[in-house]
Design a protein around this motif. Structure first.
Motif, PDB file in Angstrom:
ATOM      1  N   GLY A 343      40.376  18.675   4.718  1.00  9.34           N
ATOM      2  CA  GLY A 343      39.651  19.947   4.666  1.00  9.34           C
ATOM      3  C   GLY A 343      40.528  21.106   5.104  1.00  9.34           C
ATOM      4  N   ALA A 344      41.311  20.883   6.151  1.00 11.96           N
ATOM      5  CA  ALA A 344      42.217  21.936   6.613  1.00 11.96           C
ATOM      6  C   ALA A 344      43.257  22.267   5.552  1.00 11.96           C
ATOM      7  N   ARG A 345      43.754  21.241   4.845  1.00 11.24           N
ATOM      8  CA  ARG A 345      44.729  21.499   3.785  1.00 11.24           C
ATOM      9  C   ARG A 345      44.108  22.306   2.650  1.00 11.24           C
ATOM     10  N   LEU A 346      42.865  22.014   2.320  1.00 11.75           N
ATOM     11  CA  LEU A 346      42.193  22.798   1.275  1.00 11.75           C
ATOM     12  C   LEU A 346      42.100  24.271   1.663  1.00 11.75           C
ATOM     13  N   LEU A 347      41.718  24.539   2.899  1.00  5.03           N
ATOM     14  CA  LEU A 347      41.550  25.931   3.325  1.00  5.03           C
ATOM     15  C   LEU A 347      42.878  26.679   3.368  1.00  5.03           C
ATOM     16  N   ARG A 348      43.981  25.947   3.448  1.00  3.35           N
ATOM     17  CA  ARG A 348      45.292  26.605   3.467  1.00  3.35           C
ATOM     18  C   ARG A 348      45.911  26.691   2.069  1.00  3.35           C
ATOM     19  N   ASP A 349      45.160  26.285   1.061  1.00  2.00           N
ATOM     20  CA  ASP A 349      45.680  26.357  -0.307  1.00  2.00           C
ATOM     21  C   ASP A 349      45.916  27.816  -0.693  1.00  2.00           C
ATOM     22  N   PRO A 350      46.957  28.100  -1.483  1.00  7.43           N
ATOM     23  CA  PRO A 350      47.246  29.481  -1.880  1.00  7.43           C
ATOM     24  C   PRO A 350      46.069  30.198  -2.556  1.00  7.43           C
ATOM     25  N   LEU A 351      45.228  29.467  -3.286  1.00  8.56           N
ATOM     26  CA  LEU A 351      44.083  30.116  -3.937  1.00  8.56           C
ATOM     27  C   LEU A 351      43.113  30.696  -2.905  1.00  8.56           C
ATOM     28  N   LEU A 352      42.857  29.962  -1.819  1.00 14.78           N
ATOM     29  CA  LEU A 352      41.953  30.477  -0.799  1.00 14.78           C
ATOM     30  C   LEU A 352      42.639  31.501   0.100  1.00 14.78           C
ATOM     31  N   VAL A 353      43.927  31.339   0.322  1.00 13.93           N
ATOM     32  CA  VAL A 353      44.666  32.354   1.071  1.00 13.93           C
ATOM     33  C   VAL A 353      44.643  33.676   0.311  1.00 13.93           C
ATOM     34  N   ALA A 354      44.810  33.607  -1.024  1.00  8.22           N
ATOM     35  CA  ALA A 354      44.764  34.821  -1.840  1.00  8.22           C
ATOM     36  C   ALA A 354      43.375  35.462  -1.807  1.00  8.22           C
ATOM     37  N   GLY A 356      41.687  35.773   0.809  1.00 12.08           N
ATOM     38  CA  GLY A 356      41.557  36.452   2.090  1.00 12.08           C
ATOM     39  C   GLY A 356      41.400  35.548   3.289  1.00 12.08           C
ATOM     40  N   LEU A 357      41.496  34.216   3.096  1.00 12.29           N
ATOM     41  CA  LEU A 357      41.317  33.297   4.208  1.00 12.29           C
ATOM     42  C   LEU A 357      42.669  33.039   4.868  1.00 12.29           C
ATOM     43  N   ALA A 358      42.866  33.561   6.053  1.00 10.20           N
ATOM     44  CA  ALA A 358      44.136  33.387   6.764  1.00 10.20           C
ATOM     45  C   ALA A 358      44.307  31.931   7.184  1.00 10.20           C
ATOM     46  N   PRO A 359      45.481  31.343   6.971  1.00  9.02           N
ATOM     47  CA  PRO A 359      45.687  29.919   7.300  1.00  9.02           C
ATOM     48  C   PRO A 359      45.341  29.558   8.740  1.00  9.02           C
ATOM     49  N   GLY A 360      45.579  30.472   9.675  1.00  6.18           N
ATOM     50  CA  GLY A 360      45.308  30.189  11.078  1.00  6.18           C
ATOM     51  C   GLY A 360      43.838  30.122  11.434  1.00  6.18           C
ATOM     52  N   THR A 361      42.954  30.432  10.472  1.00  7.88           N
ATOM     53  CA  THR A 361      41.512  30.404  10.746  1.00  7.88           C
ATOM     54  C   THR A 361      40.853  29.127  10.254  1.00  7.88           C
ATOM     55  N   ALA A 362      41.631  28.184   9.715  1.00  4.84           N
ATOM     56  CA  ALA A 362      41.043  27.000   9.078  1.00  4.84           C
ATOM     57  C   ALA A 362      40.132  26.219  10.026  1.00  4.84           C
ATOM     58  N   SER A 363      40.583  25.987  11.241  1.00  7.35           N
ATOM     59  CA  SER A 363      39.773  25.199  12.177  1.00  7.35           C
ATOM     60  C   SER A 363      38.476  25.913  12.541  1.00  7.35           C
ATOM     61  N   THR A 364      38.536  27.238  12.658  1.00  8.74           N
ATOM     62  CA  THR A 364      37.324  28.001  12.955  1.00  8.74           C
ATOM     63  C   THR A 364      36.324  27.886  11.812  1.00  8.74           C
ATOM     64  N   VAL A 365      36.802  28.007  10.574  1.00  8.02           N
ATOM     65  CA  VAL A 365      35.910  27.909   9.418  1.00  8.02           C
ATOM     66  C   VAL A 365      35.317  26.509   9.323  1.00  8.02           C
ATOM     67  N   MET A 366      36.123  25.485   9.595  1.00  9.93           N
ATOM     68  CA  MET A 366      35.608  24.119   9.561  1.00  9.93           C
ATOM     69  C   MET A 366      34.542  23.905  10.626  1.00  9.93           C
ATOM     70  N   ALA A 367      34.756  24.444  11.819  1.00  2.49           N
ATOM     71  CA  ALA A 367      33.762  24.312  12.882  1.00  2.49           C
ATOM     72  C   ALA A 367      32.478  25.052  12.517  1.00  2.49           C
ATOM     73  N   LEU A 368      32.608  26.253  11.970  1.00  4.88           N
ATOM     74  CA  LEU A 368      31.431  26.993  11.538  1.00  4.88           C
ATOM     75  C   LEU A 368      30.652  26.214  10.483  1.00  4.88           C
ATOM     76  N   TYR A 369      31.379  25.609   9.550  1.00  9.56           N
ATOM     77  CA  TYR A 369      30.720  24.820   8.511  1.00  9.56           C
ATOM     78  C   TYR A 369      29.919  23.673   9.125  1.00  9.56           C
ATOM     79  N   LEU A 370      30.493  22.970  10.088  1.00  8.99           N
ATOM     80  CA  LEU A 370      29.771  21.853  10.704  1.00  8.99           C
ATOM     81  C   LEU A 370      28.551  22.334  11.487  1.00  8.99           C
ATOM     82  N   VAL A 371      28.670  23.450  12.184  1.00 12.45           N
ATOM     83  CA  VAL A 371      27.499  23.999  12.878  1.00 12.45           C
ATOM     84  C   VAL A 371      26.408  24.341  11.872  1.00 12.45           C
ATOM     85  N   ASP A 372      26.797  24.963  10.765  1.00 14.06           N
ATOM     86  CA  ASP A 372      25.841  25.337   9.723  1.00 14.06           C
ATOM     87  C   ASP A 372      25.181  24.096   9.121  1.00 14.06           C
TER      88      ASP A 372
END
Length: 415
Positions: A343-354, A356-372
């Motif tokens: 999941g972290a590798r997916l969030l760091r893919d160039p398509l998602l970085v383009a 607007g998703l900064a690579p350093g935020t991957a863990s935060t987004v994953m945690a938010l997803y699990l809370v949701d």
């Protein structure tokens, strides 16, 4: 198993309120609806359906006297992503096409043709339709999905019916979603058109067109999946906000509070409060993008089941949801461990970085997803239905705790 049979009886009363009878192994069981059809009733006044594989374990309901519709129903509803599933679908299709299935399957639903769902759909669509029904495994959001065919075999569309409070809410939500995105122009994604809506026997009914998926489509490639995720996110204007100041975070906190004194609430609330205040892109998400709701060709993706569509959600949730459901197919705990990396590798893919998703935020987004996701499961009471991902304290909360620590150390984008 008894619960499955009770669900089948209740479902029959929703779809065919004109009455009927339920047979198990050739022996008549309790009546259905207001009037019990007896063995001496005129056969022109009722129709027989086969619960497959049985009334104790129903997954599809197929007409006993229409080989073609039954075979099409098996083909349309089969999940053939494994060799075993493809073989099972082929055997069932052959059994129905040859006429052997009614002799091998002994359970029957005999239902009145007057005041039936077939009659209502035929009237609404101004053409005669025959149906095959998918009900799937026990889940809180289990509801019938009807394949609609003309007597000549042309696919008219699919219908969904709400049979309780949760499924009625989801059917109405999908109706609103299909209306909202009807004019959307996504470059590589096709969605079904809404054909008809009405109330049926106390619940909402929607009919949508059938997408051109089948043997020529397959699961999307990684690139197709991420193009889908990005284009769905752009169904509404994407905004970039600090997490602390986002309407999304406030709404998620309120959804957690509504859960009251559930034992999982303190852990969810604490996990949300500990996340770093990173800046994130917020857009739309499908809400249930899995291998069962998307198919692709070399040029396009076809996406259906829009009942969970939401706006103002961190971009990347759809990719994480798809990946989680893929990873756990061979087991929840090893699958979640794989997902924490993939999941972290997916969030760091160039398509998602383009996007607007900064690579350093991957863990935060994953945690938010699990809370949701945990909050959704608890609101829907999925644990009571026995879904294999529903026990959030067994796998989700431990994974969330680890992600919270990772987010605090890896984030490099302070608000």
């Amino acid at each position: 198993m008894a619960d499955d049979a009770a669900y089948l009886t209740g479902l029959a009363q929703v779809l065919w309120p004109g009455g009927g009878r339920f047979e198990r192994g050739g022996e008549t069981s309790r009546p259905l609806g207001a009037r019990a059809l007896g063995p001496d009733d005129d056969e022109g006044g009722f129709r027989a359906y086969l619960p497959v594989p049985s009334a104790h374990h129903p997954r599809v309901i197929l007409p006993a006297d229409d080989r073609f519709t039954a075979a099409r129903g098996i083909s349309a509803f089969a999940q053939r992503h494994s060799a075993r599933a493809r073989l099972r679908a082929a055997l069932l299709t052959t059994a129905f096409a040859s006429g052997l299935a009614p002799m091998l399957l002994r359970d029957r639903l005999h239902v009145a043709t007057a005041h039936s769902i077939e009659q209502a759909l035929s009237s609404a669509l101004d053409r005669e339709v025959v149906i095959a029904i998918h009900i799937g495994p026990p889940r809180a959001n289990r509801k019938p999905v009807l394949l609609l065919l003309t007597p000549g075999g042309r696919t008219v569309g699919y219908a969904k019916i709400g049979v309780n409070a949760l499924t009625s809410r989801l059917v109405r939500a999908e109706t609103r979603a299909l209306r909202r995105i009807s004019g959307a122009r996504m470059r590589d994604v096709t969605v079904p058109r809404l054909l008809h809506t009405q109330e049926w026997n106390g619940g909402p009914l929607l009919v949508q067109e059938a997408l051109p998926v089948g043997d020529q489509t397959d699961r999307p490639t990684r690139r197709q999946l991420l193009r889908c995720v990005v284009q769905i996110s752009e169904l509404a204007p994407v905004v970039h906000l600090p997490l602390s100041g986002s309407p999304y975070r406030q709404a998620l906190a309120e959804r957690i509070d509504v859960l009251g004194d559930r034992p999982e609430v303190p852990a969810l609330r604490a996990a949300l409060e500990r996340l770093p205040d990173v800046r994130l892109p917020f857009g739309a998400w499908h809400g249930d993008l899995t291998r069962w709701n998307v198919a692709g060709t070399a040029r396009r993706a076809f996406v259906w089941d829009w009942e969970r569509l939401e706006f103002g959600v961190p971009i990347g949730f759809d990719a994480l949801h798809y990946e989680l459901n893929e990873c756990v197919q061979s087991g929840v705990h090893p699958g979640v461990r794989r997902w924490l990396d993939s999941g972290a590798r997916l969030l760091r893919d160039p398509l998602l970085v383009a996007a607007g998703l900064a690579p350093g935020t991957a863990s935060t987004v994953m945690a938010l997803y699990l809370v949701d996701l945990a909050t959704r499961y608890l609101h829907d009471r999925q644990d009571e239905a026995g879904g294999f991902l529903a026990a959030v304290d067994d796998w989700l909360l431990p994974a969330l705790a680890g992600l919270g620590h990772r987010a605090a150390h890896t984030s490099r984008s302070p608000a």
